[in-house]
Design a protein around this motif. Structure first.
Motif, PDB file in Angstrom:
ATOM      1  N   ASP A 324       0.759  -1.143  -0.006  1.00  0.00           N
ATOM      2  CA  ASP A 324       0.022  -0.130  -0.037  1.00  0.00           C
ATOM      3  C   ASP A 324       0.823   1.440  -0.080  1.00  0.00           C
ATOM      4  O   ASP A 324       0.191   2.328  -0.002  1.00  0.00           O
ATOM      5  N   CYS A 325       2.339   1.299   0.141  1.00  0.00           N
ATOM      6  CA  CYS A 325       2.950   2.217  -0.040  1.00  0.00           C
ATOM      7  C   CYS A 325       4.301   1.914  -0.516  1.00  0.00           C
ATOM      8  O   CYS A 325       4.774   1.115  -0.308  1.00  0.00           O
ATOM      9  N   THR A 326       5.000   3.211  -1.151  1.00  0.00           N
ATOM     10  CA  THR A 326       6.319   2.855  -1.984  1.00  0.00           C
ATOM     11  C   THR A 326       6.677   3.956  -2.242  1.00  0.00           C
ATOM     12  O   THR A 326       6.167   5.080  -2.470  1.00  0.00           O
ATOM     13  N   LYS A 327       8.060   3.930  -2.211  1.00  0.00           N
ATOM     14  CA  LYS A 327       8.849   5.418  -2.400  1.00  0.00           C
ATOM     15  C   LYS A 327      10.253   5.158  -3.053  1.00  0.00           C
ATOM     16  O   LYS A 327      10.828   3.887  -2.745  1.00  0.00           O
ATOM     17  N   TRP A 328      10.822   6.296  -3.567  1.00  0.00           N
ATOM     18  CA  TRP A 328      12.019   6.108  -3.919  1.00  0.00           C
ATOM     19  C   TRP A 328      13.108   6.737  -3.318  1.00  0.00           C
ATOM     20  O   TRP A 328      12.863   7.444  -2.482  1.00  0.00           O
ATOM     21  N   LEU A 329      14.237   5.793  -2.996  1.00  0.00           N
ATOM     22  CA  LEU A 329      15.314   6.323  -2.187  1.00  0.00           C
ATOM     23  C   LEU A 329      16.632   6.309  -3.205  1.00  0.00           C
ATOM     24  O   LEU A 329      17.367   5.114  -3.230  1.00  0.00           O
ATOM     25  N   GLY A 330      16.645   7.426  -3.773  1.00  0.00           N
ATOM     26  CA  GLY A 330      17.930   7.302  -4.911  1.00  0.00           C
ATOM     27  C   GLY A 330      17.270   6.171  -5.888  1.00  0.00           C
ATOM     28  O   GLY A 330      16.171   6.493  -6.272  1.00  0.00           O
ATOM     29  N   ASP A 331      17.957   5.256  -6.265  1.00  0.00           N
ATOM     30  CA  ASP A 331      17.837   4.266  -7.265  1.00  0.00           C
ATOM     31  C   ASP A 331      17.139   3.009  -6.567  1.00  0.00           C
ATOM     32  O   ASP A 331      16.635   2.073  -7.263  1.00  0.00           O
ATOM     33  N   PHE A 332      17.203   3.061  -5.199  1.00  0.00           N
ATOM     34  CA  PHE A 332      16.474   1.784  -4.519  1.00  0.00           C
ATOM     35  C   PHE A 332      15.149   2.290  -4.110  1.00  0.00           C
ATOM     36  O   PHE A 332      14.505   3.418  -4.532  1.00  0.00           O
ATOM     37  N   VAL A 333      14.252   1.168  -3.789  1.00  0.00           N
ATOM     38  CA  VAL A 333      12.789   1.468  -3.503  1.00  0.00           C
ATOM     39  C   VAL A 333      12.642   0.998  -2.229  1.00  0.00           C
ATOM     40  O   VAL A 333      12.825  -0.219  -1.619  1.00  0.00           O
ATOM     41  N   LEU A 334      11.710   1.648  -1.585  1.00  0.00           N
ATOM     42  CA  LEU A 334      10.979   1.423  -0.302  1.00  0.00           C
ATOM     43  C   LEU A 334       9.718   1.187  -0.474  1.00  0.00           C
ATOM     44  O   LEU A 334       8.961   1.537  -1.095  1.00  0.00           O
ATOM     45  N   SER A 335       9.334  -0.115   0.007  1.00  0.00           N
ATOM     46  CA  SER A 335       8.029  -0.733  -0.254  1.00  0.00           C
ATOM     47  C   SER A 335       7.266  -1.178   1.155  1.00  0.00           C
ATOM     48  O   SER A 335       8.302  -1.946   1.989  1.00  0.00           O
ATOM     49  N   LYS A 336       6.072  -1.192   1.359  1.00  0.00           N
ATOM     50  CA  LYS A 336       5.529  -1.568   2.668  1.00  0.00           C
ATOM     51  C   LYS A 336       4.233  -2.537   2.268  1.00  0.00           C
ATOM     52  O   LYS A 336       3.270  -2.081   1.289  1.00  0.00           O
ATOM     53  N   SER A 337       4.201  -3.605   3.080  1.00  0.00           N
ATOM     54  CA  SER A 337       3.083  -4.379   2.935  1.00  0.00           C
ATOM     55  C   SER A 337       2.534  -4.431   4.311  1.00  0.00           C
ATOM     56  O   SER A 337       2.922  -3.818   5.175  1.00  0.00           O
ATOM     57  N   VAL A 338       1.455  -5.485   4.269  1.00  0.00           N
ATOM     58  CA  VAL A 338       0.536  -5.558   5.628  1.00  0.00           C
ATOM     59  C   VAL A 338       1.491  -6.631   6.314  1.00  0.00           C
ATOM     60  O   VAL A 338       0.742  -7.457   7.033  1.00  0.00           O
ATOM     61  N   GLU A 339       2.618  -6.670   6.384  1.00  0.00           N
ATOM     62  CA  GLU A 339       3.411  -7.592   6.946  1.00  0.00           C
ATOM     63  C   GLU A 339       4.337  -7.384   7.994  1.00  0.00           C
ATOM     64  O   GLU A 339       5.408  -7.749   8.393  1.00  0.00           O
ATOM     65  N   ASN A 340       3.919  -6.052   8.471  1.00  0.00           N
ATOM     66  CA  ASN A 340       4.905  -5.631   9.822  1.00  0.00           C
ATOM     67  C   ASN A 340       6.158  -5.218   9.605  1.00  0.00           C
ATOM     68  O   ASN A 340       6.887  -5.355  10.467  1.00  0.00           O
ATOM     69  N   GLU A 341       6.438  -4.766   8.411  1.00  0.00           N
ATOM     70  CA  GLU A 341       7.909  -4.241   7.865  1.00  0.00           C
ATOM     71  C   GLU A 341       7.871  -3.505   6.546  1.00  0.00           C
ATOM     72  O   GLU A 341       6.844  -3.875   5.830  1.00  0.00           O
ATOM     73  N   ILE A 342       8.714  -2.810   6.507  1.00  0.00           N
ATOM     74  CA  ILE A 342       9.219  -2.016   5.251  1.00  0.00           C
ATOM     75  C   ILE A 342      10.557  -2.535   4.629  1.00  0.00           C
ATOM     76  O   ILE A 342      11.343  -2.747   5.263  1.00  0.00           O
ATOM     77  N   LEU A 343      10.500  -2.662   3.435  1.00  0.00           N
ATOM     78  CA  LEU A 343      11.506  -3.201   2.665  1.00  0.00           C
ATOM     79  C   LEU A 343      12.357  -2.188   1.763  1.00  0.00           C
ATOM     80  O   LEU A 343      11.756  -1.528   1.203  1.00  0.00           O
ATOM     81  N   LEU A 344      13.642  -2.202   2.002  1.00  0.00           N
ATOM     82  CA  LEU A 344      14.533  -1.471   0.960  1.00  0.00           C
ATOM     83  C   LEU A 344      15.225  -2.496   0.114  1.00  0.00           C
ATOM     84  O   LEU A 344      15.911  -3.384   0.274  1.00  0.00           O
ATOM     85  N   TRP A 345      14.850  -2.256  -1.270  1.00  0.00           N
ATOM     86  CA  TRP A 345      15.420  -3.146  -2.215  1.00  0.00           C
ATOM     87  C   TRP A 345      15.904  -2.373  -3.465  1.00  0.00           C
ATOM     88  O   TRP A 345      15.553  -1.264  -3.735  1.00  0.00           O
ATOM     89  N   GLU A 346      16.861  -2.911  -4.246  1.00  0.00           N
ATOM     90  CA  GLU A 346      17.384  -2.464  -5.505  1.00  0.00           C
ATOM     91  C   GLU A 346      16.921  -3.305  -6.685  1.00  0.00           C
ATOM     92  O   GLU A 346      17.025  -4.484  -6.669  1.00  0.00           O
ATOM     93  N   PRO A 347      16.185  -2.453  -7.533  1.00  0.00           N
ATOM     94  CA  PRO A 347      15.936  -3.212  -8.560  1.00  0.00           C
ATOM     95  C   PRO A 347      17.048  -3.098  -9.903  1.00  0.00           C
ATOM     96  O   PRO A 347      17.462  -1.988 -10.159  1.00  0.00           O
ATOM     97  N   ILE A 348      17.455  -4.256 -10.173  1.00  0.00           N
ATOM     98  CA  ILE A 348      18.571  -4.450 -11.043  1.00  0.00           C
ATOM     99  C   ILE A 348      18.001  -4.579 -12.612  1.00  0.00           C
ATOM    100  O   ILE A 348      17.664  -5.966 -12.675  1.00  0.00           O
ATOM    101  N   THR A 349      17.865  -3.686 -13.348  1.00  0.00           N
ATOM    102  CA  THR A 349      17.255  -4.282 -14.636  1.00  0.00           C
ATOM    103  C   THR A 349      18.296  -3.577 -15.968  1.00  0.00           C
ATOM    104  O   THR A 349      19.190  -3.093 -15.843  1.00  0.00           O
ATOM    105  N   LYS A 350      17.836  -4.094 -16.819  1.00  0.00           N
ATOM    106  CA  LYS A 350      18.475  -4.100 -18.214  1.00  0.00           C
ATOM    107  C   LYS A 350      17.718  -3.138 -19.339  1.00  0.00           C
ATOM    108  O   LYS A 350      16.603  -3.371 -19.737  1.00  0.00           O
TER     109      LYS A 350
END
Length: 460
Positions: A324-350
């Motif tokens: 239900d919520c997501t934001k950019w942190l530079g080229d990383f992504v913060l995303s939150k689900s209903v799982e009691n935590e927020i994840l910071l992850w890196e999308p590595i694409t071509k």
């Protein structure tokens, strides 16, 4: 689904993961093969009533209409999941506050009996960094943060439709730099209000369902994106009222879109998330000519050649429930689900092969009691700290750009007993606001910072 009840029935939004209602229709599974789809189609054909046509011998002949099989998603739309063995483990934050910054409650303001779903500071103009807006039922309000924890009401708007329930509010600008307040909710109509003239500037109509979130482009704040229950995302020019692009379709979200966010430096990219448990990254670079055309268009807005974009750059499935919520942190992504935590992850694409690549989950920010959806987190201007509320009325303030994550403070008050729907962090993080399900706005100020400092133009 979605916070679309006109009576604000919080029971729908407060559903825990195991209580969450299923989608309106079964979610499509990209793993279903064409042969399996064809088998289903054939079984349906067998049940069709034969026609009355006859063969050359005069005997009745069964003629049935073959139903097309469900096409599989192209390879570029394969859902990416986190890979293991990338050489580093996920950094988990500790729930023990570091107390680097001490906060205290300085104010409580009641907006009414209806839930306050949205609250946001204006970071688009240095003159208005201490001004914030709220959305409560059919009401929109703007305030200024004063010294010693006080609020000053600047403007208040009441929608013509008393059944409207605003779920989101954001800031934008016209070409002259005047602040625009943009809000939408249950009716799906986006209201654009000119704060200088205190009048409705535009009413943007186009979504087929409620609008869950609106964000403006930081580098070009006359452009906004809207996320809707109708499973689509739309890019608008608020200056002209034109719907430029529509994102959805074959490669789009399969259920309500709950959150969106523009990249802070890449004007072509934005991220979206929704009830289909996915986070998708989109690019408008290929369609930028439509954006430029929207500024010089002189014909009716309904005649503008709106472009439909069906495929994102990346589709990530890193959560197992509503996102239900997501934001950019530079080229990383913060995303939150209903799982009691927020994840910071890196999308590595071509870039040359959209959809190919992998995902690397870097950090986890635990948030106890955050297992209901439509609870939004926020960051300060420089994304140094993040604030997120929970269903028990507590606010967790995280230091974002450290590894492992550091919990700065856990804010609470005996009088805050309702779910916190959204937070707003001031320019430097010295003031934290929270809006609640029971219609209140709460303010915490850092002990050594009794006011919200407005940065100079040099700082901007």
């Amino acid at each position: 689904m979605g916070p679309t009840s006109r009576n604000h029935k919080s029971s729908q939004k407060d559903a825990a993961p195991n209580e969450a209602k299923p989608p309106r229709y079964p979610q499509r599974n990209s793993s279903i093969t064409a042969s399996a789809s064809a088998a289903v189609a054939n079984s349906r054909v067998a049940k069709e009533r034969p026609s009355s046509s006859t063969s050359g011998e005069g005997e009745p002949q069964e003629t049935v209409l073959k139903l097309p099989s469900t096409p599989t998603l192209p390879a570029r739309m394969a859902k990416l999941v986190p890979l293991e063995g990338l050489g580093c483990e996920v950094a988990m934050g500790s729930l023990t506050p570091s107390r680097e910054r001490e906060y205290k409650v300085t104010n409580k303001h009641n907006e009414g009996r209806l839930p306050v779903y949205a609250i946001v500071f204006n970071f688009l103009d240095v003159r208005y960094y201490d001004i914030f807006a709220t959305a409560c039922g059919p009401h929109l309000s703007t305030y200024r943060c004063l010294m010693n924890g006080k609020f000053s009401l600047l403007q208040s708007y009441l929608d013509d439709d008393m059944n409207e329930s605003f779920f989101t509010v954001s800031w934008a600008c016209d070409i002259d730099g005047n602040p625009l307040l943009v809000a939408a909710g249950s009716t799906g109509i986006i209201r654009v209000i000119n704060c200088a003239t205190e009048k409705i500037y535009k009413s943007l109509v186009g979504h087929g369902g409620s609008v869950n979130e609106i964000k403006s482009q930081p580098s070009n704040p006359s452009l906004i994106i809207s996320a809707s229950k109708d499973e689509s995302i739309k890019l608008w020019n608020v200056q002209t009222g034109i719907c430029i692009l529509v994102f959805g379709g074959v490669g789009g979200h399969r259920h309500e879109v709950l959150g969106v966010d523009f990249h802070t430096s890449d004007i072509y990219r934005f991220v979206s998330c929704g009830m289909d448990n996915t986070v998708r990254i989109w690019s408008i670079k290929e369609f930028w000519e439509y954006v430029e055309k929207s500024y010089s268009w002189t014909d009716a807005t309904s005649k503008f050649p709106t472009k439909f974009v069906q495929f994102p750059v990346l589709c990530a499935e890193i959560h197992s429930n509503y996102v239900d919520c997501t934001k950019w942190l530079g080229d990383f992504v913060l995303s939150k689900s209903v799982e009691n935590e927020i994840l910071l992850w890196e999308p590595i694409t071509k870039e040359e092969n959209p959809g190919e690549g992998h995902i690397d989950v870097l950090q986890k920010y635990p948030v106890p009691g955050c297992n209901i959806w439509f609870m939004k987190f926020s960051c300060d201007f420089h994304h140094n700290q993040l604030a997120i509320g929970n269903r028990d009325g507590k606010v967790y303030v995280w230091k974002v750009q450290t590894s492992p994550p550091v919990l700065i403070a856990r804010l609470s008050n005996p009088q805050v007993k309702s779910a916190i729907r959204q937070t707003a962090v001031s320019f430097d993080g010295s003031t934290i606001l929270a809006c609640t399900e029971d219609g209140n706005i709460w303010r915490w100020d850092e002990v050594d910072h009794p006011t919200v400092p407005v940065p100079s133009k040099k700082q901007k």
